[in-house]
Design an enzyme around this catalytic site. Structure first.
Site, PDB file in Angstrom:
ATOM      1  N   ILE A   1      -2.188  -0.200  11.757  1.00 22.01           N
ATOM      2  CA  ILE A   1      -2.475   0.248  13.117  1.00 22.01           C
ATOM      3  C   ILE A   1      -3.983   0.240  13.326  1.00 22.01           C
ATOM      4  O   ILE A   1      -4.756   0.317  12.381  1.00 22.01           O
ATOM      5  CB  ILE A   1      -1.942   1.684  13.384  1.00 22.01           C
ATOM      6  CG1 ILE A   1      -2.491   2.675  12.348  1.00 22.01           C
ATOM      7  CG2 ILE A   1      -0.435   1.706  13.405  1.00 22.01           C
ATOM      8  CD1 ILE A   1      -2.139   4.119  12.622  1.00 22.01           C
TER       9      ILE A   1
ATOM     10  N   ASP B   1       0.252  -7.543   1.509  1.00 21.77           N
ATOM     11  CA  ASP B   1       0.688  -6.154   1.682  1.00 21.77           C
ATOM     12  C   ASP B   1       2.211  -6.038   1.727  1.00 21.77           C
ATOM     13  O   ASP B   1       2.772  -5.284   2.518  1.00 21.77           O
ATOM     14  CB  ASP B   1       0.078  -5.537   2.944  1.00 21.77           C
ATOM     15  CG  ASP B   1       0.067  -4.005   2.884  1.00 21.77           C
ATOM     16  OD1 ASP B   1       0.289  -3.463   1.782  1.00 21.77           O
ATOM     17  OD2 ASP B   1      -0.135  -3.372   3.929  1.00 21.77           O
TER      18      ASP B   1
ATOM     19  N   ILE C   1      -8.636 -28.467  -0.734  1.00 24.19           N
ATOM     20  CA  ILE C   1      -9.477 -28.812   0.420  1.00 24.19           C
ATOM     21  C   ILE C   1     -10.175 -27.549   0.929  1.00 24.19           C
ATOM     22  O   ILE C   1      -9.696 -26.437   0.741  1.00 24.19           O
ATOM     23  CB  ILE C   1      -8.668 -29.427   1.578  1.00 24.19           C
ATOM     24  CG1 ILE C   1      -7.546 -28.474   2.028  1.00 24.19           C
ATOM     25  CG2 ILE C   1      -8.118 -30.786   1.181  1.00 24.19           C
ATOM     26  CD1 ILE C   1      -6.778 -28.960   3.241  1.00 24.19           C
TER      27      ILE C   1
ATOM     28  N   HIS D   1       0.813  -1.223   0.000  1.00 23.94           N
ATOM     29  CA  HIS D   1       0.000   0.000   0.000  1.00 23.94           C
ATOM     30  C   HIS D   1       0.845   1.272   0.000  1.00 23.94           C
ATOM     31  O   HIS D   1       0.343   2.347  -0.294  1.00 23.94           O
ATOM     32  CB  HIS D   1      -0.998  -0.002   1.164  1.00 23.94           C
ATOM     33  CG  HIS D   1      -0.414   0.254   2.513  1.00 23.94           C
ATOM     34  ND1 HIS D   1      -0.164  -0.747   3.427  1.00 23.94           N
ATOM     35  CD2 HIS D   1      -0.024   1.397   3.123  1.00 23.94           C
ATOM     36  CE1 HIS D   1       0.332  -0.227   4.525  1.00 23.94           C
ATOM     37  NE2 HIS D   1       0.431   1.077   4.369  1.00 23.94           N
TER      38      HIS D   1
ATOM     39  N   SER E   1       4.581   2.680   7.937  1.00 22.10           N
ATOM     40  CA  SER E   1       4.269   1.563   7.049  1.00 22.10           C
ATOM     41  C   SER E   1       5.491   1.152   6.245  1.00 22.10           C
ATOM     42  O   SER E   1       6.128   1.983   5.595  1.00 22.10           O
ATOM     43  CB  SER E   1       3.141   1.961   6.097  1.00 22.10           C
ATOM     44  OG  SER E   1       1.952   2.191   6.799  1.00 22.10           O
TER      45      SER E   1
END
Length: 445
Positions: A228, A136, A267, A106, A210
């Site tokens: 956060i 991410d 599965i 991001h 980030s």
């Protein structure tokens, strides 16, 4: 005479105390419990590995600099304008020779230009090697010498209460270090469209952190700071990091393929609950229960059956269905994995080969009324992995994280089955789906 002597003794003692210099008060120094070195010494050697990332992207942001962090915008639904914008984040050098830098997807999403600034103020334009929205994680490359890389720690060995340090670029202020502890492990439900196994920490993480580093007290990288919980817009002591074990697996695939090629074994699974354990007659307290095995799938060829309880993959314990999904989904396609499971309480072991997961399908190939949505095969379910803002799918009410189980009462368990059902639906589309554990009925005209 005795009284006089006592008086002289006390007077002499007082004079001695007055003449002896007071002991200087020593400043307290934070010490790494792992190395017994001052924490400042540990940080001095590793902070050059954490970089500032500035992104010029093709979508707009508010002019307030506090809104420039992509995570801040993404989770607080800030409006976009159609112009270029600058945003700030962090990254971690993980290979000094190749110039590889891990950060968040991001942070660099929709990037037109990515600039990396080192602690010594050198600035480089980075190349995006690859990016994976579901975890991410993104990987950058810069051409530079004299880089410092952070060595990897074992995120799987972390325990609640372990000391950790977060390093990043909060609010664009410049490199900042905060300390705390691991407050929880295996967190999920933060980004419903992704693969999650977050480390939770109370080390302060704010917008701009980030993509930064979460390190142990002895300077080993154990996580990439990514999210956060911030009801007031800032740190409240609950931050999340992607474990380096997961990030490194993603990195390996980004280097090899430029994307993550997810695997599957065919599965559907669910968590082992106390009620299920009792019904199955086992004392196991962790694992994932096989609900269904697809015909002609790797799991079927290996002999797995509904009701089996998977407890480990490649000798590492499985905590639940999400953990198993992460392990299988991020395994190399074509690799053989050892699966330990219980059948009627009896331990068994089998080797299963990971096959390609035909995971993402473009919505236009399914239905123009669902344009703007992406779908993913996930352990026997069809999951909406993303919905573009303002798209037809968004206007219809579809959301990322929705699990579609039927189209016009016709059960679907794969993207291929969803596509076939949608192609056969000429009129109104009625989707049976689960959202946040609740069953919903969505009508699309």
């Amino acid at each position: 005479m005795t009284t006089c002597s006592s008086r002289y003794v006390r007077l002499f003692a007082a004079l001695v105390l007055m003449l002896v210099p007071a002991t200087a008060v020593q400043p307290q120094v934070a010490v790494s419990a792992a190395t017994q070195r001052p924490l400042a010494d540990v940080l001095e050697g590793i902070t050059p590995a954490v970089v500032n990332i500035a992104v010029r992207s093709r979508s707009a942001a508010e002019t307030n600099p506090l809104y420039n962090d992509p995570f801040f915008r993404r989770y607080f639904n800030l409006p976009e304008q159609r112009q270029q914008r600058l945003s700030a984040g962090s990254g971690v050098i993980v290979d000094a020779d190749k110039g590889h830098i891990l950060t968040n997807h991001h942070v660099v999403e929709n990037a037109g230009e990515i600039a990396v600034t080192l602690k010594d103020r050198r600035r480089f334009i980075a190349k995006l090697v690859g990016s994976d929205k579901a975890t991410d994680i993104a990987l950058l490359k810069i051409d530079a010498d004299k880089l410092t890389a952070l060595p990897f720690g074992d995120s799987g060995a972390l325990r609640v209460g372990d000391s950790v340090v977060a390093i990043g670029n909060p609010f664009g202020l410049g490199q900042t270090v905060t300390s705390g502890i691991v407050s929880a492990l295996g967190r999920g439900g933060i980004n419903v469209e992704g693969y999650e196994d977050f480390i939770q920490t109370d080390a302060s993480i704010n917008p701009g952190n980030s993509g930064g580093a979460l390190v142990t007290a002895d300077g080993l990288l154990v996580g990439i700071n990514t999210a956060i919980i911030a009801p007031a817009g800032g740190n409240v002591g609950i931050g999340f990091a992607v474990p380096i074990a997961m990030a490194s697996r993603v990195m390996e695939q980004l280097i090899e393929h430029g994307e993550v090629r997810r695997g599957r074994i065919g599965i559907s699974i669910q968590d082992l609950t106390p009620d299920l354990a009792e019904a199955l007659g086992i004392e196991q307290s962790y694992g994932a229960v096989v609900g269904r095995v697809e015909r002609n799938s790797p799991a079927a060829h290996a002999g797995l059956q509904a009701g089996d309880v998977i407890i480990a993959v490649n000798d590492r314990k499985i905590t639940g269905s999400a953990d198993l999904r992460n392990r299988v989904g991020l395994a190399q396609v074509g690799a053989d994995v050892k699966i330990e499971y219980l059948r009627d309480g009896v331990p068994k072991t089998v080797t299963v080969r990971i096959e390609p997961d035909q995971a993402l399908a473009e919505p236009s190939a399914l239905s123009t009324r669902l344009e703007g949505a992406q779908f993913e095969d996930a352990a026997g379910n069809v999951v909406v992995s993303g919905v573009e803002d303002g798209s037809a799918a968004a206007r219809s009410g579809l959301r990322a994280g929705d699990v579609i189980v039927a189209v016009n009462r016709r059960p679907v368990s794969t993207v291929a089955e969803l596509a076939a059902a949608l192609n056969d639906a000429s009129g109104t589309i009625a989707l049976d789906l689960f959202r946040g554990g609740l069953k919903l009925f969505l009508v699309i005209r």
